[in-house]
Enzyme design. Structure first.
Site, PDB file in Angstrom:
ATOM      1  N   PHE A   1      -8.694   8.963 -19.875  1.00  0.00           N
ATOM      2  CA  PHE A   1      -7.516   9.793 -20.142  1.00  0.00           C
ATOM      3  C   PHE A   1      -6.259   9.255 -19.459  1.00  0.00           C
ATOM      4  O   PHE A   1      -5.280   9.974 -19.298  1.00  0.00           O
ATOM      5  CB  PHE A   1      -7.767  11.231 -19.670  1.00  0.00           C
TER       6      PHE A   1
ATOM      7  N   GLY B   1       5.494   8.249 -28.723  1.00  0.00           N
ATOM      8  CA  GLY B   1       5.084   6.945 -29.268  1.00  0.00           C
ATOM      9  C   GLY B   1       3.886   6.457 -28.480  1.00  0.00           C
ATOM     10  O   GLY B   1       3.126   7.255 -27.945  1.00  0.00           O
TER      11      GLY B   1
ATOM     12  N   LYS C   1      -6.265 -15.424 -21.439  1.00  0.00           N
ATOM     13  CA  LYS C   1      -6.160 -14.144 -20.720  1.00  0.00           C
ATOM     14  C   LYS C   1      -7.055 -14.163 -19.475  1.00  0.00           C
ATOM     15  O   LYS C   1      -6.652 -13.736 -18.401  1.00  0.00           O
ATOM     16  CB  LYS C   1      -6.643 -13.042 -21.677  1.00  0.00           C
TER      17      LYS C   1
ATOM     18  N   LYS D   1      -1.735   7.073 -33.163  1.00  0.00           N
ATOM     19  CA  LYS D   1      -2.988   6.580 -33.740  1.00  0.00           C
ATOM     20  C   LYS D   1      -4.073   7.678 -33.706  1.00  0.00           C
ATOM     21  O   LYS D   1      -4.774   7.907 -34.691  1.00  0.00           O
ATOM     22  CB  LYS D   1      -3.406   5.360 -32.915  1.00  0.00           C
TER      23      LYS D   1
ATOM     24  N   PHE E   1       4.645  18.295 -20.808  1.00  0.00           N
ATOM     25  CA  PHE E   1       4.708  17.958 -22.237  1.00  0.00           C
ATOM     26  C   PHE E   1       5.537  18.942 -23.056  1.00  0.00           C
ATOM     27  O   PHE E   1       5.289  19.177 -24.227  1.00  0.00           O
ATOM     28  CB  PHE E   1       3.294  17.756 -22.822  1.00  0.00           C
ATOM     29  N   LEU E   2       6.544  19.500 -22.401  1.00  0.00           N
ATOM     30  CA  LEU E   2       7.491  20.362 -23.110  1.00  0.00           C
ATOM     31  C   LEU E   2       8.893  19.773 -22.992  1.00  0.00           C
ATOM     32  O   LEU E   2       9.877  20.495 -23.047  1.00  0.00           O
ATOM     33  CB  LEU E   2       7.473  21.776 -22.524  1.00  0.00           C
TER      34      LEU E   2
ATOM     35  N   CYS F   1      -1.517   5.506 -28.238  1.00  0.00           N
ATOM     36  CA  CYS F   1      -2.546   6.560 -28.361  1.00  0.00           C
ATOM     37  C   CYS F   1      -2.159   7.706 -29.276  1.00  0.00           C
ATOM     38  O   CYS F   1      -2.838   7.941 -30.278  1.00  0.00           O
ATOM     39  CB  CYS F   1      -2.883   7.100 -26.975  1.00  0.00           C
TER      40      CYS F   1
ATOM     41  N   ALA G   1      11.747  17.983 -24.588  1.00  0.00           N
ATOM     42  CA  ALA G   1      12.217  17.604 -25.924  1.00  0.00           C
ATOM     43  C   ALA G   1      12.849  16.217 -25.896  1.00  0.00           C
ATOM     44  O   ALA G   1      13.380  15.787 -24.874  1.00  0.00           O
ATOM     45  CB  ALA G   1      13.221  18.630 -26.425  1.00  0.00           C
TER      46      ALA G   1
ATOM     47  N   GLU H   1      -0.275   5.289 -19.599  1.00  0.00           N
ATOM     48  CA  GLU H   1       0.380   4.029 -19.261  1.00  0.00           C
ATOM     49  C   GLU H   1       1.479   4.341 -18.238  1.00  0.00           C
ATOM     50  O   GLU H   1       2.102   5.390 -18.284  1.00  0.00           O
ATOM     51  CB  GLU H   1       0.983   3.377 -20.510  1.00  0.00           C
TER      52      GLU H   1
HETATM   53  C1  UDX Z   1      -1.487   9.422 -23.512  1.00  0.00           C
HETATM   54  C2  UDX Z   1      -2.266  10.532 -22.779  1.00  0.00           C
HETATM   55  O1  UDX Z   1      -1.377  11.220 -21.891  1.00  0.00           O
HETATM   56  C3  UDX Z   1      -3.437   9.948 -22.028  1.00  0.00           C
HETATM   57  O2  UDX Z   1      -4.197  10.999 -21.426  1.00  0.00           O
HETATM   58  C4  UDX Z   1      -4.308   9.176 -23.019  1.00  0.00           C
HETATM   59  O3  UDX Z   1      -5.407   8.595 -22.392  1.00  0.00           O
HETATM   60  C5  UDX Z   1      -3.488   8.099 -23.719  1.00  0.00           C
HETATM   61  O4  UDX Z   1      -2.366   8.717 -24.361  1.00  0.00           O
HETATM   62  P1  UDX Z   1       0.315   7.585 -22.855  1.00  0.00           P
HETATM   63  O5  UDX Z   1       0.349   7.234 -24.292  1.00  0.00           O
HETATM   64  O6  UDX Z   1       0.213   6.485 -21.856  1.00  0.00           O
HETATM   65  O7  UDX Z   1      -0.933   8.558 -22.531  1.00  0.00           O
HETATM   66  O8  UDX Z   1       1.637   8.380 -22.517  1.00  0.00           O
HETATM   67  P2  UDX Z   1       2.115   9.868 -22.218  1.00  0.00           P
HETATM   68  O9  UDX Z   1       2.685   9.920 -20.850  1.00  0.00           O
HETATM   69  O10 UDX Z   1       1.093  10.859 -22.540  1.00  0.00           O
HETATM   70  O11 UDX Z   1       3.338   9.976 -23.245  1.00  0.00           O
HETATM   71  C6  UDX Z   1       3.136   9.810 -24.642  1.00  0.00           C
HETATM   72  C7  UDX Z   1       4.436   9.944 -25.385  1.00  0.00           C
HETATM   73  O12 UDX Z   1       4.884  11.298 -25.387  1.00  0.00           O
HETATM   74  C8  UDX Z   1       5.601   9.135 -24.819  1.00  0.00           C
HETATM   75  O13 UDX Z   1       6.307   8.544 -25.894  1.00  0.00           O
HETATM   76  C9  UDX Z   1       6.455  10.151 -24.122  1.00  0.00           C
HETATM   77  O14 UDX Z   1       7.817   9.776 -24.072  1.00  0.00           O
HETATM   78  C10 UDX Z   1       6.252  11.363 -25.011  1.00  0.00           C
HETATM   79  N1  UDX Z   1       6.494  12.648 -24.328  1.00  0.00           N
HETATM   80  C11 UDX Z   1       5.682  13.039 -23.312  1.00  0.00           C
HETATM   81  C12 UDX Z   1       7.525  13.475 -24.766  1.00  0.00           C
HETATM   82  O15 UDX Z   1       8.267  13.142 -25.705  1.00  0.00           O
HETATM   83  N2  UDX Z   1       7.711  14.676 -24.147  1.00  0.00           N
HETATM   84  C13 UDX Z   1       6.912  15.096 -23.132  1.00  0.00           C
HETATM   85  O16 UDX Z   1       7.143  16.219 -22.630  1.00  0.00           O
HETATM   86  C14 UDX Z   1       5.879  14.259 -22.689  1.00  0.00           C
END
Ligand code: UDX
Length: 429
Positions: A152, A257, A35, A263, A249-250, A260, A252, A155
């Site tokens: 925070f 997955g 790596k 877990k 984050f609303l 983060c 549907a 990805e």
């Molecule tokens: C998340 C947090 O956002 C971040 O602050 C933290 O440090 C790590 O975990 P990440 O896992 O990279 O980041 O992805 P994120 O964009 O938050 O999405 C997480 C999951 O939620 C994804 O599977 C996404 O498809 C899903 N999601 C997100 C939804 O199903 N609906 C939404 O409205 C938003």
């Protein structure tokens, strides 16, 4: 200030690159020589937009270097970020063995004051544990502090998030450590919260758990929307205009997955249990998430009848767009479920690939999108990659066996799809 980042995985690589971009001298340390060699050549071992460009820029500028020599790395840097993995154990608790190893290495090798900082998500109380581990391993009583500075970043948006954070959380019991961390971030414009290490550690878990909560709330509500002929997208829009709720984050879909949310939510529930507290809302959040993919399959079965020998195209494998990460990806659960029903699966993802495991041998991974849709009885959209919005669905109708689209990410326009003659079903509309 010279910064050492231990662990060059996702969080570690991003942290290293961002501190280099902020003008600091950074060393990335890992035990994995392969790596490190790749990083030295400007190559990342994962896909993250913009990060490889930063890596190359700072190899050239000399701001960043990589090493496997931990003794020298610990001795020549004063600020040490621990970014090693904390994988989940079967009971949901975090496996802290790599963190412990690093703390002991620091204790043994340190040659003067060190500020040790955790960036990865670690259980509440870890700062105290690391302090004890370093203290026990010390050969000479050099002074040190341990602080929590959770990350925070998302990805796919890691560079943007890390360079423009909404807030910086500093969990520290020491003025010296707080001052050092404040000067480290002096050029970043955002609110800084200075608190205890335990609070900082919990803020990280609580933030992720709350976002997971929003997703499971809207996902469960989407099931009701389907039953009473209401469009969940319009419900989300209407709700999101209330600043107390917020629009993000609303969305549907087939569930959250990634490395983060699943877990961290489990770990928080476990921490509560260990303290005789029940986080019953979060337990439901997990339950809804674990069943949400099945909702899409149920809809597919309602339309097609038995799925045995039906040709199903899966579009998207990554847990979300702009990453090749498939950890806890809902698409995997969809695939496993379809395989158990003897469906024929044609999978297309622009970046992500299936693990090389016997469990997925029956899945055909296609290098072209059209190949996946050829003779398909249904398409299941599992990741909202932007290129999927640009598909010429009029043309694809001629390629497919039956024009059925089940949109697990609510990313297509239902009216347009139906006007083209598709049977189109989203989650909650
Ligand atoms: C998340 C947090 O956002 C971040 O602050 C933290 O440090 C790590 O975990 P990440 O896992 O990279 O980041 O992805 P994120 O964009 O938050 O999405 C997480 C999951 O939620 C994804 O599977 C996404 O498809 C899903 N999601 C997100 C939804 O199903 N609906 C939404 O409205 C938003």
């Amino acid at each position: 200030m010279n910064i050492l980042v231990i662990g060059t995985g996702y969080v570690g690589s991003t942290t290293a690159m961002v501190f280099a971009e902020l003008g600091w001298q950074v060393t990335g340390l890992d035990t994995d020589a392969h790596k490190i060699k790749q990083l030295e050549q400007g190559l990342l071992h994962f896909y993250e937009p913009g990060l490889e460009a930063l890596l190359r820029k700072h190899i050239q500028s000399g701001q960043i270097k990589f090493t496997t020599n931990k003794d020298l790395a610990i001795q020549s840097n004063d600020l040490i970020f621990i970014c090693v993995g904390t994988p989940s154990r079967p009971d949901g608790s975090a496996d802290m063995r790599y963190v412990k190893q690093v703390a002991e290495d620091i204790g043994q090798k340190m040659n003067g004051y060190k500020l040790v900082i955790t960036k990865s998500t670690v259980p509440v109380g870890t700062q105290e544990q690391i302090t004890a581990w370093i203290g026990a391993a010390q050969e000479q009583p050099y002074p040190f502090d341990v602080a929590s500075n959770p990350e925070f970043l998302r990805e796919g948006k890691a560079v943007l998030d890390a360079l423009n954070p909404d807030r910086i959380i500093i969990g520290s019991n020491s003025k010296r450590a707080t001052n050092l961390l404040q000067s480290l971030y002096q050029s970043v414009k955002c609110p800084v919260v200075i608190t205890t290490p335990r609070t900082a550690e919990l803020i990280k878990y609580a933030s992720n758990a709350f976002l997971a909560n929003k997703i499971s709330f809207i996902n469960e509500l989407a099931r009701l929307c389907d039953a009473i002929d209401v469009n969940v997208k319009e419900v989300s829009n209407g709700m999101g205009l209330d600043p107390r709720i917020g629009a993000s984050f609303l969305q549907a879909g087939i569930g959250y997955g990634g490395s983060c949310f699943p877990k961290d939510v489990s770990a928080l529930i476990l921490t509560a249990k260990q303290n005789s507290i029940e986080l019953s809302v979060l337990e439901k959040v997990v339950q809804v998430n674990q069943t949400q993919h099945a909702y899409l399959i149920d809809k597919t079965r309602e339309r097609l009848g038995s799925l045995a020998n039906k040709k199903i195209a899966i579009l998207g494998l990554a847990f979300k767009p702009d990453t090749d990460d498939i950890r806890e990806a809902p698409a995997l659960r969809v695939i496993e479920s379809l395989l158990s029903e003897q469906a024929q699966i044609m999978l297309y993802d622009p970046v992500a690939v299936l693990p090389n495991s016997a469990a997925y041998k029956a899945v055909t991974e296609c290098s072209q999108l059209e190949e996946a849709l050829q003779d398909a009885d249904a398409v299941l959209m599992c990741t909202e990659w932007p290129i999927f919005r640009k598909i010429d669905w009029a043309q694809m109708k001629a390629v497919m066996n039956q024009p059925n689209v089940f949109d697990g990410r609510n990313m297509l326009d239902a009216q347009d799809m139906r006007a083209l003659g598709y049977f189109y079903q989203g989650i909650g509309f």
